[in-house]
Design an enzyme around this catalytic site. Structure first.
Site, short mmCIF file in Angstrom:
data_model
loop_
_atom_site.label_atom_id
_atom_site.label_comp_id
_atom_site.label_asym_id
_atom_site.label_seq_id
_atom_site.Cartn_x
_atom_site.Cartn_y
_atom_site.Cartn_z
N GLU A 80 0.82 -1.22 0.00
CA GLU A 80 0.00 0.00 0.00
C GLU A 80 0.85 1.26 0.00
O GLU A 80 0.66 2.17 0.81
CB GLU A 80 -0.93 0.01 1.21
CG GLU A 80 -1.96 -1.10 1.17
CD GLU A 80 -3.10 -0.91 2.15
OE1 GLU A 80 -2.89 -0.25 3.18
OE2 GLU A 80 -4.20 -1.41 1.88
N GLU A 102 -6.62 -7.81 -0.82
CA GLU A 102 -7.16 -7.83 0.55
C GLU A 102 -8.66 -7.57 0.51
O GLU A 102 -9.10 -6.43 0.43
CB GLU A 102 -6.49 -6.77 1.43
CG GLU A 102 -5.06 -7.08 1.81
CD GLU A 102 -4.43 -6.04 2.73
OE1 GLU A 102 -5.16 -5.36 3.48
OE2 GLU A 102 -3.19 -5.89 2.68
C1 GAL Z 1 -4.35 -2.78 5.04
C2 GAL Z 1 -2.94 -3.31 5.18
C3 GAL Z 1 -2.94 -4.60 5.98
C4 GAL Z 1 -3.73 -4.42 7.24
C5 GAL Z 1 -5.13 -3.91 6.90
C6 GAL Z 1 -6.00 -3.66 8.10
O1 GAL Z 1 -4.36 -1.48 4.62
O2 GAL Z 1 -2.38 -3.55 3.91
O3 GAL Z 1 -1.63 -4.98 6.26
O4 GAL Z 1 -3.09 -3.52 8.05
O5 GAL Z 1 -5.04 -2.72 6.24
O6 GAL Z 1 -6.20 -4.81 8.81
#
Ligand code: GAL
Length: 844
Positions: free
Chosen positions: A189, A258
């Protein structure tokens, strides 16, 4: 065309010496991974890939095979994990790849199960992990500036990334070598950070991309949330929804790295959860818009053991409302509902990988997405985006009923096998059953000031992370305050007020060895101010501030600049002189607790001091160590400690830290009922308001011996250890909640085989854990029952034989199946009304 594709094309056309070497390396093991606008191809085959995050150090190696199998059974093709730099290189150049950090073992287990791996090397992870995965020593590399165009940082990042890639190559773990790794990630990110940093950020992105690609892994690299990811790196999406996302080049596939299955818990915050219907909806929506890779973050969240939680204030549980719960048990109905979704998507795979969908409106808020292959496959997704109402749509020559905020999947463009808002899978209510209570404790009192051998004194206040280097949560700040007999407050005036400003995260104030008060911040605002009257006496008073870090931040720019601890000012007001500034006095420092330096948490350390026994054990006393010994309970159910009567501290089993506990920090927020329909965010669906954010702390079974287990608790604030209870986690009851005409995959297979012509009814499947049986029927109603699993109620329409049927089919069985048809319940209790079956059975 992907890098590997380009190279493979070269391999087929030239036979130059250098290229031949490269070609032979790439084709060893006969694997290949490439991509095009539609999808990742593995060994030449375009795939719709379903992936899930399991972070290896958040469970134990003993748990890994079971987690991976359950992921496979749940329909996953890929396991995704970050690589946790600070776990692997605790000191510069000293590497650790054992136990929970045995990365190679983890990857090989995934391979053994027949799944692929998406390795997010980072090495920045974020992940609610301490310092985002960076080793804290990195902060002390001269001239360092994190995650930007900074030579010392880039050198360290390159060294570690290369180390990991070489390790994977040496173990032959890349797909091109016959291994399971099909994708790697560099950075995490970085897009928003680059935007903030401007030109140096951009230069860093270019550098990171080239550095990664030059490592020649043979499989594609991805960068998540990075719109300008340089070719051939694929930029991917993270979020609760990603259907809107398009990659930065037309020849890259649409990937979602994600898909948040829930959200993390912070101490002081309520526990977030995400309804399975909305998660399934978001995934179906992504696939219908042409997405071909989806990764659940998290599929198993697990536990932040030890001091690995990021933060500050990230809880020890990283359950995440994931399809596998913190303990590795199935979270139902989420796990089952996604499993059904994956089967439905896989039935559509031949059509999905063939090209872009044709989109047709079916109403104001309704659409059809139709995929067709040249070979004649056809798959359709029918969507109703309306958050409140059902929609009746016609598609082809048929009519379809679509619940609000839902998508139906038709793998043959005719029969619905799945609707995201209609859960066919059973749900389960879990319980924590006490197995050991009333431990006999011994106690040991921690020192309450910082005077002792290894203290040092300086004028002024020191920053905490620089002082402790994060080897401990604790730093003592102690100073003397002289009070003359002439002070007015001694003659009945108000007590002087001590004011302490701290950058965080928690603070206990001791005056002459007595706990005087406590203050703490929160994830949103870690800073704190302690301002309270304090009890001072004539002469020299010792003011001791125990400053506590509760995990280092894992997100944000310039990690090298972050602070914690008492930075001041510190002052005393209400004296004759008015306000006395203590900031620049002499302060004595002690890093960590005496009990820590004695290793009281370990077997050898704990026998190095005299513990107080029996009735002399101090309760409700701050800064106290407790220890006991117990035998492991029989069985294989996961275990936890109920810490509800304790306040704040840490727990160890046989020398292993099960993490920080903070039961005293109650969850504040809005825990109103939440509807699956409508846009989800991490604040929408919350539970545990008014209770401890985390009550139970997971003890992995593999950390226990059959007998003589050492349990050590360090309590900062004061608690009652006698109510600490060892519990086992198990299924209490299971439920099924099914509409009479609900689509099912099984029926579709029968219908499409041509063997049956009439639409078929769904079936309710109920199944207790192995080792359990259905002992009674808590609720059963075919008709118009209301409520949800755990609190079903009869509605106005109810078939009188509802209970009898389940008594007959289910009681005494480990599992049972009952068709949802009126005949079986003694006839239709209310013709022309849409009916459903709700049932809850007790497992024991
Ligand atoms: C995303 C990040 C993850 C985790 C998630 C929240 O932005 O890439 O590593 O932190 O947020 O759980």
């Amino acid at each position: 065309m992907g890098l590997v594709n380009i190279i493979m094309t070269m391999c087929n056309s030239f036979f130059l010496v250098g290229v031949v070497l490269l070609c032979s390396w790439i084709s060893r093991g006969n694997g290949s991974v490439s991509y095009d606008s539609k999808a990742i191809s593995v060994n030449g085959q375009k795939r719709i890939l379903i992936s899930g995050s399991i972070h290896y150090p958040r469970s134990t190696p003993e748990m890994w095979p079971d987690l991976i199998n359950k992921a496979k059974e749940g329909g996953l093709d890929v396991i995704q994990t970050y690589v946790f730099w600070n776990g692997h290189e605790p000191e510069p150049g000293k590497y650790y790849f054992e136990e929970r950090y045995d990365l190679v073992k983890f990857i090989k287990l995934v391979q053994k199960a027949g799944l692929y791996v998406n390795l997010r090397i980072g090495p920045y992870a974020c992940a609610e992990w301490n310092f985002g995965g960076f080793p804290v020593w990195l902060k002390y590399v001269p001239g360092i500036s994190f995650r930007t165009n900074n030579e010392p940082f880039k050198a360290a990042m390159q060294k570690f990334t290369t180390k990991i890639v070489n390790m994977m190559k040496a173990e032959r773990l890349y797909e091109t070598q016959g291994g399971p790794i099909i994708l790697s990630q560099i950075e995490n990110e970085y897009g928003p950070m680059e935007y903030e940093l401007g030109a140096p950020g951009k230069a860093y992105t270019e550098w990171a991309a080239k550095m990664a690609v030059d490592l020649g892994t043979g499989v594609p690299w991805i960068m998540c949330k990075q719109d300008d990811a340089p070719d051939p790196i694929i930029n991917t999406c993270n979020g609760f929804y990603c259907d809107y996302f398009s990659p930065n080049k037309a020849y890259k596939p649409k990937m979602w790295t994600e898909a948040w299955t829930g959200w993390f818990t912070e101490f002081g915050g309520p526990v977030p959860y995400r309804p399975a219907e909305d998660l399934a909806f978001s995934v179906a929506k992504f696939i219908q818009k042409g997405g071909s890779f989806i990764n659940y973050y998290m599929y198993h969240g697990g536990t932040n053991f030890g001091r690995t939680a990021g933060g500050p204030f990230i809880a020890t549980s990283y359950d995440y409302d994931a399809p596998l719960d913190e303990y590795g048990l199935l979270r139902q109905p989420k796990w089952g509902h996604l499993k059904d979704l994956h089967r439905a998507i896989k039935l559509c795979e031949p059509a999905l990988v063939s090209g872009d969908p044709v989109v047709t409106p079916l109403g104001n808020y309704q659409e059809a997405h139709v995929f067709k292959s040249r070979a004649g496959a056809c798959a359709a997704f029918l969507a109703n985006y309306n958050q409140r109402s059902f929609a009746k749509v016609s598609f082809g020559s048929m009519h379809y009923n679509l619940p609000p905020w839902s998508i139906s999947i038709l793998p043959d463009c005719k029969n619905t096998v799945y609707n995201t808002a209609r859960i066919g899978a059973q749900s389960a209510q879990m319980k924590m059953t006490p197995v050991r209570k009333g431990f006999s404790w011994q106690s040991y009192n921690e020192e309450t000031t910082s005077y002792g051998d290894d203290t040092f004194t300086v004028a002024g206040l020191l920053e905490q992370v620089n002082t402790t280097r994060d080897h401990t949560d604790y730093l003592w700040y102690t100073t003397d305050v002289k009070i003359g007999p002439w002070e007015g407050f001694l003659r009945g005036g108000n007590m002087p007020v001590l004011t302490v400003l701290s950058a965080g995260h928690a603070l206990h104030v001791f005056i002459n060895g007595q706990l005087s008060g406590t203050a703490y911040g929160s994830l949103e605002n870690p800073r704190l101010t302690f301002k309270q009257g304090v009890n001072l006496r004539i002469g020299v008073n010792k003011i001791s501030l125990l400053s506590i870090a509760v995990g280092l931040p894992n997100i944000g720019p310039h990690f090298e600049t972050w602070n914690a601890g008492v930075l001041g000012p510190v002052s005393l007001s209400g004296l004759n002189e008015g306000k006395r500034d203590l900031t620049w006095q002499k302060w004595s420092y002690k890093v960590g607790l005496k009990g820590e330096s004695l290793s009281l948490h370990s077997l050898s350390g704990s026998s190095s001091v005299e513990w107080v026994e029996g009735s002399y054990v101090t309760e409700r006393q701050p800064l106290t160590w407790y220890k006991t010994v117990f035998n492991a309970p029989n069985g294989d159910e996961p275990l936890a400690l109920d810490m509800n009567t304790m306040s704040k501290g840490q727990v160890w089993i046989n020398g292993q830290s099960i993490g920080r506990y903070w039961n005293q920090y109650k969850a504040t927020g809005n825990c109103d009922a939440c509807n699956y329909a409508g846009w989800f965010n991490e604040k929408k669906c919350l539970k545990n308001c008014g209770e401890a954010s985390q009550r139970w702390y997971h003890i992995p079974r593999s950390w226990l011996y059959p007998t003589g287990n050492l349990l050590v608790v360090f309590e900062e604030w004061g608690g009652n250890p006698y109510d600490i209870t060892l519990v086992k986690r198990e299924v209490a009851s299971v439920c099924s909640d099914i509409y009479e005409w609900q689509p099912t995959l099984v029926n579709w297979q029968l219908q499409s085989s041509g063997k049956v012509t009439k639409p078929l009814r769904p079936k309710a499947h109920l199944s207790c854990d192995s080792g359990q049986k259905i002992s009674s029927i808590k609720f059963a109603s075919f008709g118009t029952p209301e409520g949800a699993c755990g609190n079903f109620r009869q509605g106005s329409c109810h078939a009188f034989h509802s209970y009898d049927v389940f008594e007959r089919y289910c009681v005494g069985q480990q599992s049972c199946t009952v068709p949802v048809t009126p005949e079986i319940f003694g006839g239709d209790p209310c013709p022309n009304v849409m009916k459903k079956l709700s049932v809850e059975v007790v497992c024991s």
